[in-house]
Design an enzyme around this catalytic site. Structure first.
Site, PDB file in Angstrom:
ATOM      1  N   TRP A  27      72.733  69.783  56.754  1.00  0.00           N
ATOM      2  CA  TRP A  27      73.467  69.763  55.474  1.00  0.00           C
ATOM      3  C   TRP A  27      74.893  70.240  55.728  1.00  0.00           C
ATOM      4  CZ3 TRP A  27      72.156  70.053  49.909  1.00  0.00           C
ATOM      5  CH2 TRP A  27      70.919  69.454  49.621  1.00  0.00           C
ATOM      6  N   GLU A  63      64.602  75.209  57.171  1.00  0.00           N
ATOM      7  CA  GLU A  63      63.826  74.954  58.400  1.00  0.00           C
ATOM      8  C   GLU A  63      64.261  75.840  59.572  1.00  0.00           C
ATOM      9  OE1 GLU A  63      64.901  72.265  56.356  1.00  0.00           O
ATOM     10  OE2 GLU A  63      62.843  72.306  55.609  1.00  0.00           O
ATOM     11  N   LEU A  86      74.791  77.109  53.225  1.00  0.00           N
ATOM     12  CA  LEU A  86      74.227  76.966  51.879  1.00  0.00           C
ATOM     13  C   LEU A  86      75.368  77.114  50.887  1.00  0.00           C
ATOM     14  CD1 LEU A  86      71.122  79.094  52.657  1.00  0.00           C
ATOM     15  CD2 LEU A  86      70.948  76.849  51.595  1.00  0.00           C
ATOM     16  N   ILE A  87      75.479  76.155  49.982  1.00  0.00           N
ATOM     17  CA  ILE A  87      76.537  76.210  48.965  1.00  0.00           C
ATOM     18  C   ILE A  87      75.886  76.175  47.593  1.00  0.00           C
ATOM     19  CG2 ILE A  87      78.573  75.057  48.007  1.00  0.00           C
ATOM     20  CD1 ILE A  87      79.096  73.914  50.819  1.00  0.00           C
ATOM     21  N   THR A  91      71.512  75.015  40.230  1.00  0.00           N
ATOM     22  CA  THR A  91      70.166  75.592  39.998  1.00  0.00           C
ATOM     23  C   THR A  91      69.993  76.852  40.847  1.00  0.00           C
ATOM     24  OG1 THR A  91      69.120  74.473  41.876  1.00  0.00           O
ATOM     25  CG2 THR A  91      69.300  73.220  39.785  1.00  0.00           C
ATOM     26  N   HIS A  93      68.040  77.028  43.351  1.00  0.00           N
ATOM     27  CA  HIS A  93      67.594  76.605  44.693  1.00  0.00           C
ATOM     28  C   HIS A  93      68.317  77.398  45.772  1.00  0.00           C
ATOM     29  CE1 HIS A  93      66.867  73.017  47.571  1.00  0.00           C
ATOM     30  NE2 HIS A  93      65.825  73.808  47.547  1.00  0.00           N
ATOM     31  N   ARG A 132      85.435  79.685  56.257  1.00  0.00           N
ATOM     32  CA  ARG A 132      84.628  80.439  57.229  1.00  0.00           C
ATOM     33  C   ARG A 132      84.215  79.586  58.428  1.00  0.00           C
ATOM     34  NH1 ARG A 132      84.918  82.257  52.538  1.00  0.00           N
ATOM     35  NH2 ARG A 132      84.735  84.472  52.008  1.00  0.00           N
TER      36      ARG A 132
HETATM   37  O1  LIG Z   1      71.126  73.645  54.624  1.00  0.00           O
HETATM   38  C1  LIG Z   1      71.081  73.469  53.412  1.00  0.00           C
HETATM   39  N1  LIG Z   1      69.931  73.028  52.836  1.00  0.00           N
HETATM   40  C2  LIG Z   1      69.839  72.835  51.497  1.00  0.00           C
HETATM   41  N2  LIG Z   1      68.694  72.362  50.992  1.00  0.00           N
HETATM   42  C3  LIG Z   1      67.650  71.763  51.821  1.00  0.00           C
HETATM   43  C4  LIG Z   1      66.661  72.806  52.348  1.00  0.00           C
HETATM   44  O2  LIG Z   1      67.303  73.640  53.304  1.00  0.00           O
HETATM   45  C5  LIG Z   1      65.472  72.122  53.043  1.00  0.00           C
HETATM   46  O3  LIG Z   1      65.951  71.338  54.125  1.00  0.00           O
HETATM   47  C6  LIG Z   1      64.694  71.232  52.083  1.00  0.00           C
HETATM   48  O4  LIG Z   1      64.365  71.970  50.920  1.00  0.00           O
HETATM   49  C7  LIG Z   1      63.405  70.698  52.727  1.00  0.00           C
HETATM   50  O5  LIG Z   1      62.601  71.772  53.134  1.00  0.00           O
HETATM   51  C8  LIG Z   1      70.951  73.103  50.668  1.00  0.00           C
HETATM   52  N3  LIG Z   1      70.916  72.938  49.256  1.00  0.00           N
HETATM   53  O6  LIG Z   1      69.869  72.529  48.688  1.00  0.00           O
HETATM   54  O7  LIG Z   1      71.936  73.218  48.580  1.00  0.00           O
HETATM   55  C9  LIG Z   1      72.161  73.578  51.292  1.00  0.00           C
HETATM   56  O8  LIG Z   1      73.203  73.846  50.629  1.00  0.00           O
HETATM   57  N4  LIG Z   1      72.172  73.740  52.628  1.00  0.00           N
END
Ligand SMILES: O=c1[nH]c(NC[C@H](O)[C@H](O)[C@H](O)CO)c([N+](=O)[O-])c(=O)[nH]1
Length: 160
Positions: A27, A63, A86-87, A91, A93, A132
Site C-alpha cells: 500500500w 500482514e 498507514l494513512i 473509518t 480501520h 517522513r
Molecule cells: O498498508 C496498509 N494497509 C491498509 N489496509 C490493508 C491491510 O493492511 C491488509 O492488507 C488487508 O486488510 C488484508 O488483510 C491500509 N488502509 O486500509 O488504509 C493502509 O493505509 N496501509
C-alpha cells in the site's frame, strides 16, 4: 557522526556479516519504495553487504507481523525491518490496524529474541507520510535511513 532520526546514531556501527530482512507492505507504493531505498542504502553505508539484505513484500501493513516471523524462519536473518505506511481514512480501520500491528511487532521481539525495527508510518495525511519518506525536499528526512541504522546498532549491541 551519523545523524539518524530523532535520536543520533553516535557512531557508524560495523554491519559487516549482519543479515537483514526487510519486509514491506505494498500500500502507498511511492512512499514505501522510498522508505525501503533509504533503509537499504543506510545498511550498505554501514557495511552490510547486498547479498545479506533480503527484501520481501506483502499486501498490506496488517500482514507485516506474520511475514516478519517468516523472514526469521525462512531467511535466517539477525534483524527484520517491517516497513508499512498507514494513512488515516474515514473509518476506524486505520486505528485498528495501527494498534494491532504495532503491538504484534513489539511482542515478536520478545518471542523470537531478535530485533524487530518499527518501520510503520502511522500518518493522518498523505503529506505527513511523504515528509517522513523524504519525498518533500527540506521537510523532515527519510525515516527509512533511521531504521537501517537502528537495525545495525541493535544487532551489534544486543544481537545473539
Ligand atoms: O498498508 C496498509 N494497509 C491498509 N489496509 C490493508 C491491510 O493492511 C491488509 O492488507 C488487508 O486488510 C488484508 O488483510 C491500509 N488502509 O486500509 O488504509 C493502509 O493505509 N496501509
Amino acid at each position: 557522526m551519523v545523524v539518524g532520526g530523532l535520536g543520533e546514531v553516535d557512531q557508524k556501527y560495523n554491519g559487516k556479516g549482519i543479515r537483514v530482512g526487510i519486509v514491506h507492505a505494498r500500500w502507498n507504493k511511492k512512499i514505501i519504495d522510498n522508505l525501503v531505498l533509504g533503509a537499504k542504502n543506510k545498511l550498505l553505508e554501514f557495511g552490510v553487504v547486498e547479498r545479506d539484505i533480503i527484501i520481501e513484500s506483502v499486501p498490506g501493513a496488517y500482514e507485516l507481523p506474520l511475514a516478519t516471523v517468516g523472514m526469521f524462519k525462512k531467511h535466517n536473518v539477525d534483524v527484520v525491518i517491517p516497513i508499512g505506511c498507514l494513512i488515516k481514512g474515514s473509518t476506524m480501520h486505520f486505528e485498528y490496524i495501527c494498534d494491532s500491528v504495532s503491538h504484534a511487532l513489539m511482542d515478536l521481539q520478545f518471542k523470537i529474541g531478535k530485533p524487530v525495527i518499527f518501520g510503520v508510518l502511522t500518518c493522518l495525511t498523505e503529506e505527513q507520510a511523504e515528509a517522513r519518506a523524504g519525498l518533500i525536499p527540506g521537510v523532515m528526512h527519510n525515516h527509512g535511513e533511521d531504521w537501517g541504522a537502528c537495525a545495525v546498532e541493535m544487532v551489534v549491541k544486543f544481537g545473539g
